[in-house]
Design a protein around this motif. Structure first.
Motif, PDB file in Angstrom:
ATOM      1  N   ILE A 151      63.036  28.964 -38.742  1.00 52.74           N
ATOM      2  CA  ILE A 151      62.030  30.023 -38.720  1.00 52.74           C
ATOM      3  C   ILE A 151      62.167  30.865 -37.454  1.00 52.74           C
ATOM      4  CG2 ILE A 151      59.547  30.465 -38.536  1.00 52.74           C
ATOM      5  CD1 ILE A 151      59.121  28.080 -40.428  1.00 52.74           C
ATOM      6  N   GLY A 152      62.356  30.219 -36.320  1.00 53.70           N
ATOM      7  CA  GLY A 152      62.472  30.953 -35.074  1.00 53.70           C
ATOM      8  C   GLY A 152      63.635  31.924 -35.079  1.00 53.70           C
ATOM      9  N   ARG A 153      64.769  31.472 -35.566  1.00 52.29           N
ATOM     10  CA  ARG A 153      65.951  32.320 -35.618  1.00 52.29           C
ATOM     11  C   ARG A 153      65.728  33.529 -36.524  1.00 52.29           C
ATOM     12  NH1 ARG A 153      71.522  31.401 -34.773  1.00 52.29           N
ATOM     13  NH2 ARG A 153      71.018  29.272 -34.116  1.00 52.29           N
ATOM     14  N   ARG A 154      65.171  33.301 -37.693  1.00 50.38           N
ATOM     15  CA  ARG A 154      64.952  34.405 -38.641  1.00 50.38           C
ATOM     16  C   ARG A 154      63.854  35.342 -38.148  1.00 50.38           C
ATOM     17  NH1 ARG A 154      64.311  31.786 -44.438  1.00 50.38           N
ATOM     18  NH2 ARG A 154      64.217  33.993 -45.057  1.00 50.38           N
ATOM     19  N   ALA A 155      62.820  34.787 -37.515  1.00 56.28           N
ATOM     20  CA  ALA A 155      61.756  35.634 -36.991  1.00 56.28           C
ATOM     21  C   ALA A 155      62.271  36.529 -35.868  1.00 56.28           C
ATOM     22  CB  ALA A 155      60.595  34.771 -36.495  1.00 56.28           C
ATOM     23  N   MET A 156      63.086  35.976 -34.981  1.00 55.94           N
ATOM     24  CA  MET A 156      63.628  36.780 -33.890  1.00 55.94           C
ATOM     25  C   MET A 156      64.578  37.856 -34.422  1.00 55.94           C
ATOM     26  SD  MET A 156      62.298  36.237 -30.989  1.00 55.94           S
ATOM     27  CE  MET A 156      63.519  37.191 -30.080  1.00 55.94           C
ATOM     28  N   ALA A 157      65.372  37.526 -35.432  1.00 56.79           N
ATOM     29  CA  ALA A 157      66.253  38.531 -36.038  1.00 56.79           C
ATOM     30  C   ALA A 157      65.423  39.678 -36.610  1.00 56.79           C
ATOM     31  CB  ALA A 157      67.119  37.898 -37.123  1.00 56.79           C
ATOM     32  N   PHE A 158      64.295  39.337 -37.222  1.00 57.34           N
ATOM     33  CA  PHE A 158      63.406  40.368 -37.761  1.00 57.34           C
ATOM     34  C   PHE A 158      62.852  41.247 -36.649  1.00 57.34           C
ATOM     35  CE2 PHE A 158      58.952  41.544 -38.504  1.00 57.34           C
ATOM     36  CZ  PHE A 158      59.099  42.401 -39.593  1.00 57.34           C
ATOM     37  N   LEU A 159      62.416  40.644 -35.543  1.00 53.58           N
ATOM     38  CA  LEU A 159      61.874  41.431 -34.439  1.00 53.58           C
ATOM     39  C   LEU A 159      62.946  42.342 -33.847  1.00 53.58           C
ATOM     40  CD1 LEU A 159      59.506  42.086 -32.562  1.00 53.58           C
ATOM     41  CD2 LEU A 159      60.273  40.201 -31.086  1.00 53.58           C
ATOM     42  N   GLU A 160      64.145  41.812 -33.674  1.00 54.01           N
ATOM     43  CA  GLU A 160      65.238  42.642 -33.150  1.00 54.01           C
ATOM     44  C   GLU A 160      65.507  43.827 -34.073  1.00 54.01           C
ATOM     45  OE1 GLU A 160      68.682  40.185 -32.464  1.00 54.01           O
ATOM     46  OE2 GLU A 160      67.409  38.584 -31.679  1.00 54.01           O
ATOM     47  N   GLN A 161      65.541  43.590 -35.371  1.00 53.95           N
ATOM     48  CA  GLN A 161      65.801  44.664 -36.340  1.00 53.95           C
ATOM     49  C   GLN A 161      64.672  45.685 -36.330  1.00 53.95           C
ATOM     50  OE1 GLN A 161      66.248  42.262 -39.815  1.00 53.95           O
ATOM     51  NE2 GLN A 161      68.230  41.456 -39.179  1.00 53.95           N
ATOM     52  N   ARG A 162      63.436  45.207 -36.229  1.00 56.33           N
ATOM     53  CA  ARG A 162      62.293  46.117 -36.215  1.00 56.33           C
ATOM     54  C   ARG A 162      62.321  46.997 -34.959  1.00 56.33           C
ATOM     55  NH1 ARG A 162      57.183  46.124 -38.632  1.00 56.33           N
ATOM     56  NH2 ARG A 162      58.386  45.461 -40.453  1.00 56.33           N
ATOM     57  N   LEU A 163      62.598  46.403 -33.815  1.00 57.76           N
ATOM     58  CA  LEU A 163      62.657  47.173 -32.575  1.00 57.76           C
ATOM     59  C   LEU A 163      63.822  48.153 -32.579  1.00 57.76           C
ATOM     60  CD1 LEU A 163      61.799  44.359 -30.014  1.00 57.76           C
ATOM     61  CD2 LEU A 163      60.410  46.381 -30.504  1.00 57.76           C
ATOM     62  N   ALA A 164      64.973  47.717 -33.096  1.00 51.63           N
ATOM     63  CA  ALA A 164      66.121  48.624 -33.174  1.00 51.63           C
ATOM     64  C   ALA A 164      65.811  49.809 -34.072  1.00 51.63           C
ATOM     65  CB  ALA A 164      67.351  47.873 -33.677  1.00 51.63           C
ATOM     66  N   ALA A 213      69.622  51.121 -35.453  1.00 46.77           N
ATOM     67  CA  ALA A 213      70.103  51.223 -36.828  1.00 46.77           C
ATOM     68  C   ALA A 213      68.917  51.090 -37.757  1.00 46.77           C
ATOM     69  CB  ALA A 213      71.137  50.121 -37.126  1.00 46.77           C
ATOM     70  N   PRO A 214      69.045  51.493 -39.020  1.00 49.21           N
ATOM     71  CA  PRO A 214      67.974  51.277 -39.980  1.00 49.21           C
ATOM     72  C   PRO A 214      67.635  49.800 -40.076  1.00 49.21           C
ATOM     73  CG  PRO A 214      69.618  52.753 -40.886  1.00 49.21           C
ATOM     74  CD  PRO A 214      70.200  52.195 -39.619  1.00 49.21           C
ATOM     75  N   GLU A 215      66.379  49.518 -40.295  1.00 45.09           N
ATOM     76  CA  GLU A 215      65.936  48.127 -40.368  1.00 45.09           C
ATOM     77  C   GLU A 215      66.597  47.426 -41.549  1.00 45.09           C
ATOM     78  OE1 GLU A 215      61.796  45.622 -40.847  1.00 45.09           O
ATOM     79  OE2 GLU A 215      61.765  47.663 -40.083  1.00 45.09           O
ATOM     80  N   ILE A 216      67.074  46.216 -41.280  1.00 46.26           N
ATOM     81  CA  ILE A 216      67.755  45.423 -42.298  1.00 46.26           C
ATOM     82  C   ILE A 216      67.047  44.087 -42.386  1.00 46.26           C
ATOM     83  CG2 ILE A 216      69.910  44.289 -42.954  1.00 46.26           C
ATOM     84  CD1 ILE A 216      71.367  46.406 -41.255  1.00 46.26           C
ATOM     85  N   VAL A 217      66.786  43.634 -43.574  1.00 47.14           N
ATOM     86  CA  VAL A 217      66.199  42.317 -43.785  1.00 47.14           C
ATOM     87  C   VAL A 217      67.262  41.420 -44.375  1.00 47.14           C
ATOM     88  CG1 VAL A 217      64.398  41.008 -44.938  1.00 47.14           C
ATOM     89  CG2 VAL A 217      63.925  43.325 -44.156  1.00 47.14           C
ATOM     90  N   ARG A 218      67.411  40.235 -43.796  1.00 47.85           N
ATOM     91  CA  ARG A 218      68.490  39.332 -44.193  1.00 47.85           C
ATOM     92  C   ARG A 218      68.368  38.930 -45.659  1.00 47.85           C
ATOM     93  NH1 ARG A 218      70.071  35.528 -39.530  1.00 47.85           N
ATOM     94  NH2 ARG A 218      70.320  34.087 -41.223  1.00 47.85           N
ATOM     95  N   THR A 219      69.509  38.688 -46.260  1.00 52.67           N
ATOM     96  CA  THR A 219      69.536  38.232 -47.641  1.00 52.67           C
ATOM     97  C   THR A 219      68.705  36.965 -47.789  1.00 52.67           C
ATOM     98  OG1 THR A 219      71.737  39.137 -47.909  1.00 52.67           O
ATOM     99  CG2 THR A 219      71.039  37.471 -49.499  1.00 52.67           C
ATOM    100  N   GLY A 220      67.873  36.927 -48.801  1.00 49.24           N
ATOM    101  CA  GLY A 220      67.034  35.771 -49.039  1.00 49.24           C
ATOM    102  C   GLY A 220      65.626  35.941 -48.530  1.00 49.24           C
TER     103      GLY A 220
END
Length: 227
Positions: A151-164, A213-220
């Motif tokens: 969860i931590g890894r996926r949540a941080m990836a989401f925050l990074e994508q949102r900020l980018a 870059a445009p926000e990307i949500v990981r597959t799944g």
């Protein structure tokens, strides 16, 4: 629901109704990732300093990790640390200072949550020059039931994508030196420990450059406009 982590855990936007949960999680992880309940005599102060202001001042970047038994973590961010700190100084801390008494500078006389009371009255809002390349910052904490599930890894990836997607070029987080699990986690997801002159001695900063870059949500990950 924003991201479905599986096993009954998901990410959603935090609301004003989540202020007690934000304070509770902050307390339960407030001792270098461990429960600080036994240390504090004013348990809500940690949330007033470290979590609730994000939902108030930066609501679009404030999220709760919900689980089968309720709130199990949070993910918080500020796109522009300088602007966020200005909001804290102008809007948030004056109210807190009116509610708590400064325990004074003699640490030998402090007990319980006096360290937090002192911080409220003497908070330094300046940003070290070494952080200039990382204008955004964030916080993430998970209760034990939400750990070890990715969860931590996926949540941080989401925050990074949102900020980018919002145009940020860099993200930093502050970590207590004795929180070795957190330091290992951030290194594992690509953050580097900053060792630049001018950073405070009492904490460690980890940082990562972001590619706009445009926000990307990981597959799944399931994306939905509401819970």
């Amino acid at each position: 629901m924003i991201i479905d982590f599986g096993d009954g855990f998901f990410l959603r936007q935090a609301t004003e109704a989540d202020h007690p949960a934000l304070a509770m999680i902050c307390l339960k992880t407030g001792d270098a990732g461990q429960d600080a309940t036994g240390r504090e005599d004013a348990p809500d102060l940690l949330g007033q300093i470290y979590t609730i202001p994000y939902q108030v001042l930066e609501p679009d970047l404030a999220f709760i990790v919900d689980g089968p038994t309720g709130a199990a973590g949070y993910l918080l961010g500020a796109k522009d640390t300088k602007a966020f700190n200005a909001g804290l100084a102008a809007k948030w801390y004056p109210r807190l200072r009116a509610q708590v008494t400064d325990p004074g500078p003699d640490r030998a006389r402090w007990s319980g949550s006096d360290w937090a009371r002192h911080q409220i009255h003497h908070r330094d809002f300046t940003i070290p020059p070494a952080l200039a390349a990382y204008p955004s910052h964030g916080h993430i904490d998970l209760l034990p039931q939400a750990r070890g599930k990715g969860i931590g890894r996926r949540a941080m990836a989401f925050l990074e994508q949102r900020l980018a997607a919002l145009g940020s070029r860099g993200l930093c987080l502050e970590v207590m030196p004795d929180n070795h699990n957190a330091l290992r986690f951030y290194r594992a997801i690509g953050f580097a420990v900053l060792r630049e002159p001018g950073l405070p001695d009492h904490s460690i900063y980890v940082a990562k450059r972001l590619t706009t870059a445009p926000e990307i949500v990981r597959t799944g990950d399931r994306v939905n406009g509401g819970r």
